[in-house]
Scaffold this motif. Structure first.
Motif, short mmCIF file in Angstrom:
data_model
loop_
_atom_site.label_atom_id
_atom_site.label_comp_id
_atom_site.label_asym_id
_atom_site.label_seq_id
_atom_site.Cartn_x
_atom_site.Cartn_y
_atom_site.Cartn_z
N PRO A 7 4.40 21.09 -0.80
CA PRO A 7 4.25 22.54 -0.66
C PRO A 7 2.96 22.96 0.04
CG PRO A 7 3.85 21.84 -2.94
CD PRO A 7 4.39 20.65 -2.20
N VAL A 8 1.99 22.05 0.12
CA VAL A 8 0.71 22.41 0.76
C VAL A 8 0.85 22.45 2.27
CG1 VAL A 8 -1.72 21.79 1.02
CG2 VAL A 8 -0.57 21.44 -1.18
N ASN A 9 1.50 21.41 2.85
CA ASN A 9 1.60 21.34 4.33
C ASN A 9 3.00 21.02 4.84
OD1 ASN A 9 1.74 18.68 3.49
ND2 ASN A 9 0.25 17.91 4.99
N GLN A 10 3.98 21.00 3.95
CA GLN A 10 5.38 20.76 4.32
C GLN A 10 5.63 19.38 4.92
OE1 GLN A 10 7.85 22.97 3.43
NE2 GLN A 10 6.06 23.85 2.39
N ALA A 11 4.75 18.44 4.66
CA ALA A 11 4.97 17.06 5.11
C ALA A 11 5.94 16.36 4.16
CB ALA A 11 3.64 16.30 5.17
N ASP A 12 6.62 15.33 4.67
CA ASP A 12 7.60 14.59 3.87
C ASP A 12 6.90 13.75 2.80
OD1 ASP A 12 9.98 15.42 5.21
OD2 ASP A 12 9.42 14.12 6.88
N ILE A 13 7.50 13.73 1.61
CA ILE A 13 7.03 12.88 0.52
C ILE A 13 8.14 11.90 0.19
CG2 ILE A 13 6.38 12.79 -1.92
CD1 ILE A 13 5.02 15.43 -1.62
N ALA A 14 7.83 10.61 0.24
CA ALA A 14 8.77 9.56 -0.13
C ALA A 14 8.80 9.40 -1.66
CB ALA A 14 8.37 8.24 0.52
N PHE A 15 9.86 8.80 -2.17
CA PHE A 15 10.00 8.57 -3.61
C PHE A 15 10.20 7.09 -3.90
CE2 PHE A 15 10.18 13.03 -3.94
CZ PHE A 15 10.08 13.38 -5.28
N LEU A 16 9.85 6.71 -5.12
CA LEU A 16 10.05 5.35 -5.62
C LEU A 16 10.90 5.41 -6.87
CD1 LEU A 16 9.11 2.27 -5.47
CD2 LEU A 16 7.40 2.92 -7.19
N MET A 64 3.30 12.21 -9.60
CA MET A 64 3.36 11.46 -8.35
C MET A 64 2.29 10.38 -8.40
SD MET A 64 3.62 14.58 -5.57
CE MET A 64 2.17 15.38 -6.26
N LEU A 65 2.47 9.36 -7.59
CA LEU A 65 1.44 8.34 -7.42
C LEU A 65 0.72 8.64 -6.12
CD1 LEU A 65 0.58 5.85 -9.10
CD2 LEU A 65 1.81 4.44 -7.43
N ALA A 103 0.85 -1.19 0.00
CA ALA A 103 0.00 0.00 0.00
C ALA A 103 0.88 1.24 0.00
CB ALA A 103 -0.93 0.00 1.21
N LEU A 104 0.39 2.31 -0.59
CA LEU A 104 1.18 3.53 -0.67
C LEU A 104 1.56 4.06 0.71
CD1 LEU A 104 0.37 3.57 -3.71
CD2 LEU A 104 0.19 6.06 -3.51
N ILE A 105 0.61 4.05 1.63
CA ILE A 105 0.89 4.59 2.96
C ILE A 105 1.90 3.72 3.71
CG2 ILE A 105 -1.01 3.42 4.16
CD1 ILE A 105 -1.41 6.16 5.65
N ARG A 135 -7.73 12.23 3.06
CA ARG A 135 -6.50 12.99 2.80
C ARG A 135 -5.63 12.15 1.86
NH1 ARG A 135 -4.98 16.73 6.66
NH2 ARG A 135 -3.32 17.23 5.16
N PRO A 136 -4.85 12.80 0.99
CA PRO A 136 -4.03 12.03 0.06
C PRO A 136 -2.73 11.55 0.70
CG PRO A 136 -3.74 14.37 -0.34
CD PRO A 136 -4.78 14.25 0.74
N ILE A 137 -2.26 10.41 0.21
CA ILE A 137 -0.90 9.98 0.47
C ILE A 137 -0.20 10.01 -0.90
CG2 ILE A 137 -1.59 7.54 0.30
CD1 ILE A 137 1.38 8.95 2.33
N LYS A 138 0.93 10.72 -0.96
CA LYS A 138 1.61 10.93 -2.23
C LYS A 138 2.99 10.30 -2.20
CE LYS A 138 -0.55 15.54 -2.22
NZ LYS A 138 -0.31 17.00 -2.31
N VAL A 139 3.36 9.67 -3.30
CA VAL A 139 4.70 9.09 -3.46
C VAL A 139 5.28 9.65 -4.74
CG1 VAL A 139 6.03 6.99 -3.87
CG2 VAL A 139 4.17 6.99 -2.19
N GLY A 140 6.45 10.30 -4.63
CA GLY A 140 7.11 10.84 -5.81
C GLY A 140 7.72 9.73 -6.66
N LEU A 141 7.93 10.01 -7.94
CA LEU A 141 8.46 9.02 -8.87
C LEU A 141 9.76 9.55 -9.47
CD1 LEU A 141 5.10 8.20 -10.71
CD2 LEU A 141 6.12 6.98 -8.76
N THR A 142 10.76 8.69 -9.51
CA THR A 142 12.05 9.10 -10.05
C THR A 142 12.63 7.95 -10.87
OG1 THR A 142 14.22 10.02 -9.48
CG2 THR A 142 13.34 8.32 -8.02
N GLY A 143 13.52 8.28 -11.80
CA GLY A 143 14.16 7.27 -12.63
C GLY A 143 13.18 6.57 -13.55
N GLY A 144 13.67 5.51 -14.23
CA GLY A 144 12.81 4.65 -15.04
C GLY A 144 12.14 5.36 -16.19
#
Length: 235
Positions: free
Chosen positions: A210-219, A162-163, A126-128, A176-185
């Motif tokens: 940028p909305v709430n300054q919470a950390d976003i993980a990447f895949l 983002m996913l 799961a994303l979260i 509320r959304p959970i966001k995961v950034g995407l890199t590479g590939g």
């Protein structure tokens, strides 16, 4: 509105709730575990409507005009039927990419110990769960593993994909959304709102929402493919 009209509105409300509860439509509003309560509520409303009509048509009470003289009930009461008709005739979509862009990503809570990933390769996560493992244990339980994430595409302020998924505690109102950034590939070049299944590995890249300054993980993306939205679109 007189009693008969009130009973009709009650019956339609109850019927709309039951219609949503006996299909997957209710999953756009509440968590799956609340289905029995929705069914019970719908049955109660329909039963109340039937009993009210039965009481009225049996003539157990004098008509309002006999008691108080002729008068007109406020017609604005019939506006109550509009949300019922909307639910019966129009199926609104589940919360999606617009909500994800406008709202800050979920503030994750630390766990003392994460369970092992599923044995499958890639492991469906799961994303979260993925984001929590990245942020709070620096991906230790993800080391050397390929994971598979499913969500819809949302784009950041700079247009980068983002996913995302919507996380609910009770119902869509607290989503509320959970966001995961995407890199590479391979580049994710599909419209926002498209559901994807992405296979990848842990990335140590981080960003701030940028909305709430919470950390976003990447895949670190290896491959992706479009998929149909799942029955349960919320996490």
């Amino acid at each position: 509105m007189n009693r008969q009209a009130q009973a009709v509105v009650l019956f339609l409300f109850g019927g709309a709730i039951l219609k949503a509860s006996f299909t997957d439509l209710y999953l756009r509003y509440v968590k799956e575990g609340l289905r029995p309560f929705l069914i019970a509520s719908g049955v109660a409303l329909v039963a109340a409507a039937v009993m009210t009509l039965r009481y009225e048509f049996r003539g157990s009470r004098p008509a309002p005009d006999d008691e108080h003289g002729h008068h007109h009930e406020p017609r604005v009461g019939w506006l109550l039927i509009l949300p019922v008709l909307a639910l019966l005739l129009v199926a609104p979509p589940a919360l999606g990419s617009y909500t994800a862009v406008q709202s800050g990503t979920v503030q994750l809570t630390a766990e003392s110990d994460f369970p092992p990933l599923p044995d499958a390769d890639p492991a469906p996560v799961a994303l979260i769960d993925y984001a929590s493992r990245v942020i709070y244990e620096d991906g230790r339980s993800l080391a050397g593993r390929r994971v598979q994430l499913t969500g819809f595409v949302a784009r950041g302020e700079d247009g980068s994909p983002m996913l995302a998924r919507i996380v609910v505690s009770c119902c869509a109102a607290d989503g509320r959304p959970i966001k995961v950034g995407l890199t590479g590939g391979p580049v994710v070049d599909v419209p926002s709102g498209t559901w994807l299944q992405i296979t990848g590995t842990y990335s140590d890249k981080r960003a701030k929402d940028p909305v709430n300054q919470a950390d976003i993980a990447f895949l670190e993306v290896e491959q992706w493919q479009p998929v149909d939205p799942p029955k349960q679109q919320y996490e």
